[in-house]
Design a protein around this motif. Structure first.
Motif, PDB file in Angstrom:
ATOM      1  N   VAL A 128       0.846  -1.321   0.012  1.00  0.00           N
ATOM      2  CA  VAL A 128      -0.095   0.050   0.059  1.00  0.00           C
ATOM      3  C   VAL A 128       0.923   1.231   0.011  1.00  0.00           C
ATOM      4  CG1 VAL A 128      -1.575   1.309   1.597  1.00  0.00           C
ATOM      5  CG2 VAL A 128      -2.198  -1.038   0.913  1.00  0.00           C
ATOM      6  N   ARG A 129       2.004   1.293   0.700  1.00  0.00           N
ATOM      7  CA  ARG A 129       2.746   2.465   0.816  1.00  0.00           C
ATOM      8  C   ARG A 129       3.374   2.716  -0.714  1.00  0.00           C
ATOM      9  NH1 ARG A 129       4.109   0.472   5.796  1.00  0.00           N
ATOM     10  NH2 ARG A 129       5.862  -0.681   5.185  1.00  0.00           N
ATOM     11  N   GLU A 130       3.836   1.521  -1.489  1.00  0.00           N
ATOM     12  CA  GLU A 130       4.191   1.887  -2.732  1.00  0.00           C
ATOM     13  C   GLU A 130       3.361   2.462  -3.644  1.00  0.00           C
ATOM     14  OE1 GLU A 130       5.574  -1.704  -4.752  1.00  0.00           O
ATOM     15  OE2 GLU A 130       7.123  -2.284  -2.916  1.00  0.00           O
ATOM     16  N   TRP A 131       1.913   1.917  -3.605  1.00  0.00           N
ATOM     17  CA  TRP A 131       0.920   2.344  -4.244  1.00  0.00           C
ATOM     18  C   TRP A 131       0.902   3.854  -4.087  1.00  0.00           C
ATOM     19  CZ3 TRP A 131      -3.149  -2.114  -3.944  1.00  0.00           C
ATOM     20  CH2 TRP A 131      -2.671  -3.224  -4.632  1.00  0.00           C
ATOM     21  N   ARG A 132       1.034   4.185  -2.991  1.00  0.00           N
ATOM     22  CA  ARG A 132       0.689   5.640  -2.703  1.00  0.00           C
ATOM     23  C   ARG A 132       1.513   6.679  -3.453  1.00  0.00           C
ATOM     24  NH1 ARG A 132      -2.833   6.672   0.932  1.00  0.00           N
ATOM     25  NH2 ARG A 132      -2.710   5.289   2.932  1.00  0.00           N
ATOM     26  N   ALA A 133       2.617   5.921  -4.216  1.00  0.00           N
ATOM     27  CA  ALA A 133       3.786   6.716  -4.799  1.00  0.00           C
ATOM     28  C   ALA A 133       3.088   7.345  -6.259  1.00  0.00           C
ATOM     29  CB  ALA A 133       4.964   6.197  -5.124  1.00  0.00           C
ATOM     30  N   GLY A 134       2.380   6.378  -6.994  1.00  0.00           N
ATOM     31  CA  GLY A 134       1.980   6.414  -8.273  1.00  0.00           C
ATOM     32  C   GLY A 134       0.584   6.220  -8.604  1.00  0.00           C
ATOM     33  N   THR A 135       0.118   6.884  -9.668  1.00  0.00           N
ATOM     34  CA  THR A 135      -1.338   6.528  -9.978  1.00  0.00           C
ATOM     35  C   THR A 135      -1.629   6.030 -11.560  1.00  0.00           C
ATOM     36  OG1 THR A 135      -1.494   9.067 -10.755  1.00  0.00           O
ATOM     37  CG2 THR A 135      -2.168   8.737  -8.704  1.00  0.00           C
ATOM     38  N   GLU A 136      -0.442   5.522 -11.883  1.00  0.00           N
ATOM     39  CA  GLU A 136      -0.555   4.873 -13.268  1.00  0.00           C
ATOM     40  C   GLU A 136      -1.376   3.537 -13.073  1.00  0.00           C
ATOM     41  OE1 GLU A 136       1.702   5.507 -16.144  1.00  0.00           O
ATOM     42  OE2 GLU A 136       1.462   7.401 -14.891  1.00  0.00           O
ATOM     43  N   THR A 137      -1.741   3.115 -14.299  1.00  0.00           N
ATOM     44  CA  THR A 137      -2.577   1.685 -14.396  1.00  0.00           C
ATOM     45  C   THR A 137      -1.699   0.661 -14.314  1.00  0.00           C
ATOM     46  OG1 THR A 137      -4.081   2.750 -15.867  1.00  0.00           O
ATOM     47  CG2 THR A 137      -4.068   0.153 -15.593  1.00  0.00           C
ATOM     48  N   PHE A 138      -1.760  -0.455 -13.495  1.00  0.00           N
ATOM     49  CA  PHE A 138      -0.911  -1.254 -13.251  1.00  0.00           C
ATOM     50  C   PHE A 138      -1.781  -2.573 -12.908  1.00  0.00           C
ATOM     51  CE2 PHE A 138      -1.748  -2.211  -8.882  1.00  0.00           C
ATOM     52  CZ  PHE A 138      -2.281  -0.959  -8.343  1.00  0.00           C
ATOM     53  N   ASP A 139      -1.018  -3.974 -13.093  1.00  0.00           N
ATOM     54  CA  ASP A 139      -1.648  -4.918 -13.047  1.00  0.00           C
ATOM     55  C   ASP A 139      -1.815  -5.615 -11.664  1.00  0.00           C
ATOM     56  OD1 ASP A 139      -2.723  -7.574 -13.461  1.00  0.00           O
ATOM     57  OD2 ASP A 139      -1.172  -8.154 -14.521  1.00  0.00           O
ATOM     58  N   ALA A 140      -3.052  -5.547 -11.128  1.00  0.00           N
ATOM     59  CA  ALA A 140      -3.299  -5.976  -9.764  1.00  0.00           C
ATOM     60  C   ALA A 140      -3.138  -7.356  -9.386  1.00  0.00           C
ATOM     61  CB  ALA A 140      -4.843  -5.655  -9.207  1.00  0.00           C
ATOM     62  N   HIS A 141      -3.182  -8.280 -10.445  1.00  0.00           N
ATOM     63  CA  HIS A 141      -2.962  -9.683 -10.265  1.00  0.00           C
ATOM     64  C   HIS A 141      -1.599  -9.958 -10.218  1.00  0.00           C
ATOM     65  CE1 HIS A 141      -2.411 -14.033 -11.989  1.00  0.00           C
ATOM     66  NE2 HIS A 141      -3.142 -13.983 -10.881  1.00  0.00           N
ATOM     67  N   ARG A 142      -0.750  -9.119 -11.019  1.00  0.00           N
ATOM     68  CA  ARG A 142       0.845  -9.301 -10.643  1.00  0.00           C
ATOM     69  C   ARG A 142       1.132  -8.839  -9.200  1.00  0.00           C
ATOM     70  NH1 ARG A 142       4.511 -10.338 -14.728  1.00  0.00           N
ATOM     71  NH2 ARG A 142       6.159  -9.781 -13.454  1.00  0.00           N
ATOM     72  N   ALA A 143       0.663  -7.764  -8.930  1.00  0.00           N
ATOM     73  CA  ALA A 143       0.857  -7.222  -7.310  1.00  0.00           C
ATOM     74  C   ALA A 143       0.474  -8.283  -6.566  1.00  0.00           C
ATOM     75  CB  ALA A 143       0.146  -5.871  -7.373  1.00  0.00           C
ATOM     76  N   MET A 144      -0.771  -8.928  -6.723  1.00  0.00           N
ATOM     77  CA  MET A 144      -1.320 -10.086  -5.855  1.00  0.00           C
ATOM     78  C   MET A 144      -0.196 -11.102  -5.644  1.00  0.00           C
ATOM     79  SD  MET A 144      -3.648  -8.458  -4.093  1.00  0.00           S
ATOM     80  CE  MET A 144      -2.858  -6.877  -4.399  1.00  0.00           C
ATOM     81  N   MET A 145       0.267 -11.548  -6.911  1.00  0.00           N
ATOM     82  CA  MET A 145       1.179 -12.459  -6.911  1.00  0.00           C
ATOM     83  C   MET A 145       2.400 -12.230  -6.339  1.00  0.00           C
ATOM     84  SD  MET A 145       0.405 -15.236  -8.966  1.00  0.00           S
ATOM     85  CE  MET A 145       1.607 -16.081  -9.663  1.00  0.00           C
TER      86      MET A 145
END
Ligand code: HEM
Length: 462
Positions: free
Chosen positions: A134-151
């Motif tokens: 969550v701390r990493e995500w705060r840094a950006g607002t780009e579209t990213f792949d949530a599945h990769r993130a969950m893996m």
């Protein structure tokens, strides 16, 4: 079987099912889309149906009593199907792939490590990993792949809880090796002609290199831990330690290093992709059902406020989150179909099952059986509201089988539920995660059920 029983067998009919094409049977349909084939077989022929893949008979079960018969009351007539052979090559003899006395001993040794109270200590690790993300995500607002993130997230959790190793940094090599090995296993299971791994094709060579990497890394963790113990150092209280200290109640024997390696690889593999897929499906469903997301978020804030991470004591106070998790696993069960092979003739649900039949128990189909789940395509966590069930009479136990059933039930069941119950509130409290409006979820029914195109999302901080 007695001759009377054999006569009864002959009198009982085979289950109905799609006739398929000459010679290949339903094979091409299964290649095209096994979920569609199974759903059609269920809707047109009922909860116990049958088709053929070439000459091999396949019985599909979407009936709770029939599942109970195969998994519990007459489990001795079944073994894991040859579809587990790919996993056997990858993982060696371990809990997921072994049978008989060997499996029984391993399960007895490993079981205590998975009791809820033993797992309690892992809640903090799960929360820490989610908060770091969550701390990493705060840094950006780009579209990213949530599945990769969950893996990545569940892989980290498994690394820390199992081995006390951070699999996020340099050890990404493990992740890559695991990807290669998993892809090979998927292809091997789906191939009509299975090329054994020792045939030196480019793909096999890549697989063998990946397997060697995995074996070496896990073996090193075990060897290092034994060395630390021999030096009398303080060692972490992780799953590896529990497995290292486990002793057979009858013989007092511990697991060999080879055995430990196989079990650890099994747990890393079985424990991270399934949970990552479920979390991804959860995020997708929550983005489509904002009322549910709001309610889950409100529960998280009421119990935890805006900052505090869940502890083990908080989990019973997050019942709605658990309901959401259970409903996600109903609609999109990562283990979408698990299989057995009949090793003797049997009768299931009033139908004949000749020896050699592959029996598929498909949570994906069972969970869409309207006798158990009215209006089954509707996402409705109230189905699992224990305080006020609204969708009819009590369901039979084996109508809901995301973790299998009987003696071979998932050993990581409580671990997975706990992990999802910890991670979802942390993510949902901090962000709206929404895919583009034109995104449609496509399912890829590989060894596990995955989102075929991942889950592109944009995170809006709250
Ligand atoms: C949402 C997550 C998960 C799902 C849907 C899931 C599903 C399943 C299912 C359906 C089976 C039974 C397969 C069969 O009967 O053929 C199984 C077995 C197994 N699972 Fe899981 N699992 C999950 C998470 C985990 C986790 C977190 C771990 C370990 C940390 C784990 C370890 C295992 C093992 C070792 C077995 C084999 C057990 C045995 O045969 O004794 N799983 N899982």
């Amino acid at each position: 079987m007695s001759s009377a029983a054999a006569n009864t067998q002959r009198l009982v009919a085979l289950p109905p099912g799609p006739s398929g094409k000459p010679i290949v049977g339903s094979l091409l349909d299964a290649w095209d889309n096994p979920l569609k084939l199974m759903l059609r077989s269920f809707s047109e022929h009922g909860p116990v149906s049958r088709f053929k893949f070439l000459w091999i008979p396949y019985m599909l079960i979407a009936d709770a009593d029939a599942a109970h018969h195969v998994l519990v009351s007459n489990a001795k007539a079944y073994q894991k199907s040859p579809n587990y052979d790919g996993l056997k090559i990858m993982l060696g003899q371990g809990l997921l792939t072994s049978e008989g006395e060997f499996w029984r001993r391993q399960r007895k040794l490993a079981q205590p490590a998975f009791h809820r109270e033993k797992l309690a200590g892992f809640v903090d690790v799960m929360a820490e990993c989610a908060e770091a993300m969550v701390r990493e995500w705060r840094a950006g607002t780009e579209t990213f792949d949530a599945h990769r993130a969950m893996m990545r997230l569940t892989f980290r959790v498994v690394g820390k809880t199992l081995l006390s190793v951070d699999l996020d940094g340099e050890a990404r090599a493990v992740g890559e090796a695991l990807d290669v090995a998993l892809e090979w296993t998927n292809d091997y299971v789906e191939a009509i002609v299975r090329v054994p791994p020792w045939v030196p094709t480019a793909k096999n060579r890549r697989f063998l290199r990946a397997k060697e990497t995995l074996d070496r890394l896990v073996t090193k963790v075990v060897v290092d831990r034994r060395a630390a113990m021999a030096r009398g150092e303080r060692v972490p209280n992780d799953l590896l330690q529990m497995l290292l200290e486990a002793r057979d109640g009858d013989t007092g024997e511990a697991m060999s290093d080879e055995q430990l390696k196989n079990e650890l690889l099994t747990l890393v593999l079985a424990g991270h992709e399934t949970t990552a897929n479920a979390l991804t499906f959860g995020l997708y469903l929550l983005s489509k059902h904002r009322d549910v997301r709001d309610k889950l978020r409100a529960e998280a804030r009421a119990v935890l406020g805006d900052e505090r991470a869940p502890t083990i004591a908080d989990l019973p106070k997050l019942p709605y989150t658990l309901q959401v998790v259970e409903e996600v696993l109903r609609l999109y069960p990562p283990a979408w179909c698990f299989e057995r092979i009949a090793i003797e003739d049997d009768v299931v649900g009033g139908f004949r099952v000749p020896k050699g039949t592959i029996v598929g128990i498909a949570p994906f189909v069972m969970h869409r059986n309207p006798s158990y789940f009215p209006d089954p395509e509707r996402f409705d966590p109230e189905r699992f509201n224990r305080a006020a069930r609204t969708d009819g009479p009590e369901r039979p136990k084996h109508a809901y089988v995301p973790f299998g059933g009987g003696a071979r039930t998932c050993i990581g069941n409580a671990f997975a539920l706990m992990e999802m119950q910890v991670i979802l509130p942390i993510l949902v409290r901090a962000f709206d995660l929404d895919p583009p409006s034109d995104f449609t979820l496509e399912l890829d029914p590989a060894v596990t059920l995955r989102p075929a195109q991942g889950l592109p999302v944009r995170a809006t901080a709250l």
